[in-house]
Design a protein around this motif. Structure first.
Motif, PDB file in Angstrom:
ATOM      1  N   SER A 160       0.831  -1.207   0.000  1.00 16.85           N
ATOM      2  CA  SER A 160       0.000   0.000   0.000  1.00 16.85           C
ATOM      3  C   SER A 160       0.868   1.261   0.000  1.00 16.85           C
ATOM      4  CB  SER A 160      -0.905   0.022   1.231  1.00 16.85           C
ATOM      5  OG  SER A 160      -1.596   1.252   1.313  1.00 16.85           O
ATOM      6  N   PRO A 161       0.521   2.256  -0.789  1.00 14.67           N
ATOM      7  CA  PRO A 161       1.299   3.498  -0.822  1.00 14.67           C
ATOM      8  C   PRO A 161       1.343   4.241   0.511  1.00 14.67           C
ATOM      9  CG  PRO A 161      -0.137   3.341  -2.744  1.00 14.67           C
ATOM     10  CD  PRO A 161      -0.542   2.236  -1.813  1.00 14.67           C
ATOM     11  N   VAL A 162       0.368   3.999   1.412  1.00 11.77           N
ATOM     12  CA  VAL A 162       0.368   4.722   2.684  1.00 11.77           C
ATOM     13  C   VAL A 162       1.153   3.989   3.769  1.00 11.77           C
ATOM     14  CG1 VAL A 162      -1.848   5.799   2.160  1.00 11.77           C
ATOM     15  CG2 VAL A 162      -1.797   3.708   3.525  1.00 11.77           C
ATOM     16  N   ALA A 163       1.581   2.756   3.484  1.00 10.50           N
ATOM     17  CA  ALA A 163       2.405   2.039   4.470  1.00 10.50           C
ATOM     18  C   ALA A 163       3.727   2.775   4.663  1.00 10.50           C
ATOM     19  CB  ALA A 163       2.653   0.608   4.015  1.00 10.50           C
ATOM     20  N   ASN A 164       4.164   2.816   5.906  1.00  8.70           N
ATOM     21  CA  ASN A 164       5.418   3.494   6.283  1.00  8.70           C
ATOM     22  C   ASN A 164       5.355   5.011   6.115  1.00  8.70           C
ATOM     23  OD1 ASN A 164       6.715   0.951   6.772  1.00  8.70           O
ATOM     24  ND2 ASN A 164       6.957   0.728   4.552  1.00  8.70           N
ATOM     25  N   SER A 165       4.143   5.555   6.199  1.00  4.89           N
ATOM     26  CA  SER A 165       3.982   7.009   6.224  1.00  4.89           C
ATOM     27  C   SER A 165       3.333   7.389   7.551  1.00  4.89           C
ATOM     28  CB  SER A 165       3.109   7.482   5.060  1.00  4.89           C
ATOM     29  OG  SER A 165       1.790   6.975   5.186  1.00  4.89           O
ATOM     30  N   THR A 166       3.311   8.678   7.851  1.00  6.83           N
ATOM     31  CA  THR A 166       2.610   9.151   9.039  1.00  6.83           C
ATOM     32  C   THR A 166       1.179   9.508   8.662  1.00  6.83           C
ATOM     33  OG1 THR A 166       3.199  11.467   8.691  1.00  6.83           O
ATOM     34  CG2 THR A 166       4.747  10.108   9.968  1.00  6.83           C
ATOM     35  N   VAL A 167       0.343   9.665   9.697  1.00  8.53           N
ATOM     36  CA  VAL A 167      -1.046  10.047   9.452  1.00  8.53           C
ATOM     37  C   VAL A 167      -1.114  11.392   8.729  1.00  8.53           C
ATOM     38  CG1 VAL A 167      -3.158  10.834  10.605  1.00  8.53           C
ATOM     39  CG2 VAL A 167      -2.072   8.693  11.305  1.00  8.53           C
ATOM     40  N   SER A 168      -0.291  12.360   9.129  1.00  6.91           N
ATOM     41  CA  SER A 168      -0.309  13.674   8.484  1.00  6.91           C
ATOM     42  C   SER A 168       0.084  13.577   7.009  1.00  6.91           C
ATOM     43  CB  SER A 168       0.609  14.647   9.215  1.00  6.91           C
ATOM     44  OG  SER A 168       1.948  14.191   9.210  1.00  6.91           O
ATOM     45  N   GLU A 169       0.987  12.669   6.675  1.00  8.66           N
ATOM     46  CA  GLU A 169       1.378  12.478   5.280  1.00  8.66           C
ATOM     47  C   GLU A 169       0.276  11.799   4.481  1.00  8.66           C
ATOM     48  OE1 GLU A 169       6.215  11.994   5.962  1.00  8.66           O
ATOM     49  OE2 GLU A 169       4.911  10.233   5.942  1.00  8.66           O
ATOM     50  N   ALA A 170      -0.449  10.884   5.129  1.00  2.78           N
ATOM     51  CA  ALA A 170      -1.525  10.161   4.441  1.00  2.78           C
ATOM     52  C   ALA A 170      -2.808  10.971   4.347  1.00  2.78           C
ATOM     53  CB  ALA A 170      -1.817   8.841   5.171  1.00  2.78           C
ATOM     54  N   GLU A 193       1.480  12.490  13.988  1.00  2.00           N
ATOM     55  CA  GLU A 193       2.791  11.845  13.980  1.00  2.00           C
ATOM     56  C   GLU A 193       2.718  10.327  14.011  1.00  2.00           C
ATOM     57  OE1 GLU A 193       1.995  14.345  16.250  1.00  2.00           O
ATOM     58  OE2 GLU A 193       2.742  15.771  14.742  1.00  2.00           O
ATOM     59  N   THR A 194       1.521   9.769  14.129  1.00  2.00           N
ATOM     60  CA  THR A 194       1.389   8.318  14.218  1.00  2.00           C
ATOM     61  C   THR A 194       1.809   7.644  12.916  1.00  2.00           C
ATOM     62  OG1 THR A 194      -0.483   8.572  15.751  1.00  2.00           O
ATOM     63  CG2 THR A 194      -0.213   6.430  14.699  1.00  2.00           C
ATOM     64  N   ASP A 195       2.643   6.620  13.036  1.00  2.00           N
ATOM     65  CA  ASP A 195       3.083   5.866  11.856  1.00  2.00           C
ATOM     66  C   ASP A 195       1.990   4.893  11.414  1.00  2.00           C
ATOM     67  OD1 ASP A 195       5.647   7.002  11.730  1.00  2.00           O
ATOM     68  OD2 ASP A 195       6.391   5.622  13.273  1.00  2.00           O
ATOM     69  N   ILE A 196       1.875   4.720  10.101  1.00  2.00           N
ATOM     70  CA  ILE A 196       1.005   3.701   9.511  1.00  2.00           C
ATOM     71  C   ILE A 196       1.903   2.624   8.925  1.00  2.00           C
ATOM     72  CG2 ILE A 196      -0.760   3.193   7.798  1.00  2.00           C
ATOM     73  CD1 ILE A 196      -1.616   6.117   7.941  1.00  2.00           C
ATOM     74  N   ARG A 197       1.680   1.386   9.350  1.00  2.00           N
ATOM     75  CA  ARG A 197       2.535   0.287   8.925  1.00  2.00           C
ATOM     76  C   ARG A 197       1.720  -0.780   8.204  1.00  2.00           C
ATOM     77  NH1 ARG A 197       5.625  -0.728  14.727  1.00  2.00           N
ATOM     78  NH2 ARG A 197       6.318   1.439  15.063  1.00  2.00           N
ATOM     79  N   ALA A 198       2.408  -1.562   7.399  1.00  2.00           N
ATOM     80  CA  ALA A 198       1.761  -2.702   6.751  1.00  2.00           C
ATOM     81  C   ALA A 198       1.230  -3.648   7.822  1.00  2.00           C
ATOM     82  CB  ALA A 198       2.757  -3.429   5.844  1.00  2.00           C
ATOM     83  N   GLY A 199       0.019  -4.137   7.623  1.00  2.00           N
ATOM     84  CA  GLY A 199      -0.620  -5.007   8.599  1.00  2.00           C
ATOM     85  C   GLY A 199      -1.526  -4.277   9.567  1.00  2.00           C
ATOM     86  N   ASP A 200      -1.434  -2.938   9.610  1.00  2.00           N
ATOM     87  CA  ASP A 200      -2.309  -2.151  10.489  1.00  2.00           C
ATOM     88  C   ASP A 200      -3.751  -2.190   9.979  1.00  2.00           C
ATOM     89  OD1 ASP A 200      -0.175  -1.429  12.038  1.00  2.00           O
ATOM     90  OD2 ASP A 200      -0.041   0.637  11.301  1.00  2.00           O
TER      91      ASP A 200
END
Length: 444
Positions: A160-170, A193-200
């Motif tokens: 997913s393009p949003v994996a390994n980004s922060t909430v503000s970036e997504a 500042e919360t990170d979004i990771r694969a599997g979330d």
């Protein structure tokens, strides 16, 4: 409030467990072993007896009850229980039924039978499946504020393009709020500042357009069409699911092995192609190009059968699979082995019923991650802690684990920001950690 739950199956047990801390709950069931087990496992008064009998209801304290929930496995018994409750007490009655025809009879007869509210489990399940099917990567979808607001839980894949980004970036959407992230057994209230990771699993609340845009970006596509739908099983849930797709302009295919049931479905579903065959026949599935389906819904009578069909569909290359499960303990297993979404009819039904036990201002609720959190819609009153104050100030008086997701004001959607001032009469959609739900409900 005293709540009498008649029927201690999975629906009744789920309702009782949800209410035991906040209400005086009485559970009635015919089976003595079930009653004994409930006595030790839940903080409820468990009574052995037949809920259709006046004497049993009186023993349960019907005269003091504010709500009677009839959720046995027999539709007619549930209607009789509600009628009997109305005959001897001033109480709100809810009947759970499986047959849509009974719901239509009740609706068309101006709420007859002594039933104040009727919940059709199979129809609710079909509607849930349809909502989930329209959004890629969605694992749960709920509507609030008359459809103005959606709450969706998305699974984030490794690509997913949003994996390994922060909430503000997504967060690139005008009317979307990131409420929470579930990571393994952890729940994280989302901040910029919360990170979004694969599997979330990410919970968002917002307008249908913004939610759809986020869904497209999650899977890096702008084609979220669900044109080719295959439903396996002519069970009542399978039938209602096909009918739900038909009513929204789709022409699904339905596979049913039993001859008489296949013929009945074909007669009642004019825009559905009904195929009489065994859905575990790989040669048949290949011949009918099931691999080209956008989604396969497994709605057979039996969890193991639905798991087998779903895995076979995945092996053939189907994009998405949704499986109906009766045992909620299987849900995590199904999703672990590659089934995209597992839908439990009894959990869907319990969620719909529980909202009647909440404050009068609660319009709708959605349970998230098997009741670890809830999203609730509340009509804000004059004495709410939110009223007449900027959200940034008002939320300082709320416990951790609360996110204001959306506001509906006179039919208009307002995206909440720190400076937004909530007014009396606003409908506010709030994400709440289940651990602080009672505290939050009292002050907002």
């Amino acid at each position: 409030m005293r709540v009498i739950v008649v029927g201690a199956g999975r629906v009744g047990r789920s309702i009782a467990a949800n209410l035991e801390q906040t209400h005086e709950v009485v559970v009635v069931d015919r089976d003595g072993d079930t009653v004994e087990e409930l006595t030790y496992s839940l903080d409820v008064l468990a009574i052995q007896g037949d809920g259709t009998e006046i004497g049993t209801l009186q023993e349960a304290g019907i005269e003091q009850a504010g709500l009677v929930i009839a959720c046995t496995d027999n539709d007619e018994s549930n209607v009789v229980i509600c009628g009997a409750a109305k005959a001897v007490g001033e109480t709100f009655t809810i009947a759970r039924v499986r047959r849509r025809t009974l719901l239509e009879t009740w609706t068309g007869s101006q709420e007859a039978f002594g039933v104040d509210f009727m919940v059709c489990m199979d129809l609710l399940t079909a509607q849930t499946i349809f909502r989930i099917s329209g959004l890629p990567a969605a694992q749960d979808v709920k509507m609030f504020a008359g459809g103005l607001v959606r709450m969706v839980e998305f699974g984030i894949g490794p690509n997913s393009p949003v994996a390994n980004s922060t909430v503000s970036e997504a967060d690139q959407y005008d009317s979307l709020t990131f409420a929470a992230i579930f990571r393994d057994d952890e729940m994280i209230v989302a901040t910029g500042e919360t990170d979004i990771r694969a599997g979330d699993r990410v919970v968002v609340i917002g307008s249908p357009d913004s939610v759809t845009g986020f869904a497209d970006d999650i899977v890096c596509t702008h084609d979220n069409s669900t044109d080719e739908v295959v439903i396996v099983g002519g069970s009542e849930i399978g039938f209602q699911t096909a009918r739900e797709f038909e009513e929204h302009g789709f022409r699904p295919r339905l596979i049913e092995q039993e001859h008489d049931r296949a013929r009945e479905c074909a007669e009642k579903l004019p825009n559905t192609m009904v195929m009489e065959n065994d859905a575990t026949d790989a040669e048949f599935l290949s011949r009918e190009h099931i691999d080209e389906a956008d989604i396969v819904v497994a709605a057979l009578d039996g969890d193991e059968k639905n798991l087998l069909v779903s895995l076979l569909a995945r092996r053939l290359g189907v994009d998405r699979t949704v499986a109906v499960i009766e045992n909620p303990e299987y849900a995590e297993l199904f999703e672990t082995v590659g089934i995209d979404v597992a839908v439990n009819p009894r959990e869907v039904t319990a969620e719909e019923i529980v909202r009647f036990t909440r404050t009068d201002k609660t319009e709708k609720i959605a349970m998230v991650e098997r009741d670890r959190a809830e999203v609730i819609e509340i009509e804000v009153s004059e004495d709410s802690v939110l009223t007449g104050r900027q959200i940034a100030d008002a939320t300082t008086e709320l416990p951790d684990g609360v996110v204001i997701g959306a506001i509906s004001r006179s039919g208009e959607l307002i995206t909440p920001r720190g400076t937004t001032v909530i007014q009396p009469g606003d409908h506010v959609v709030v994400f709440v950690d289940a651990a602080v739900l009672d505290t939050v409900s009292r002050v907002i």
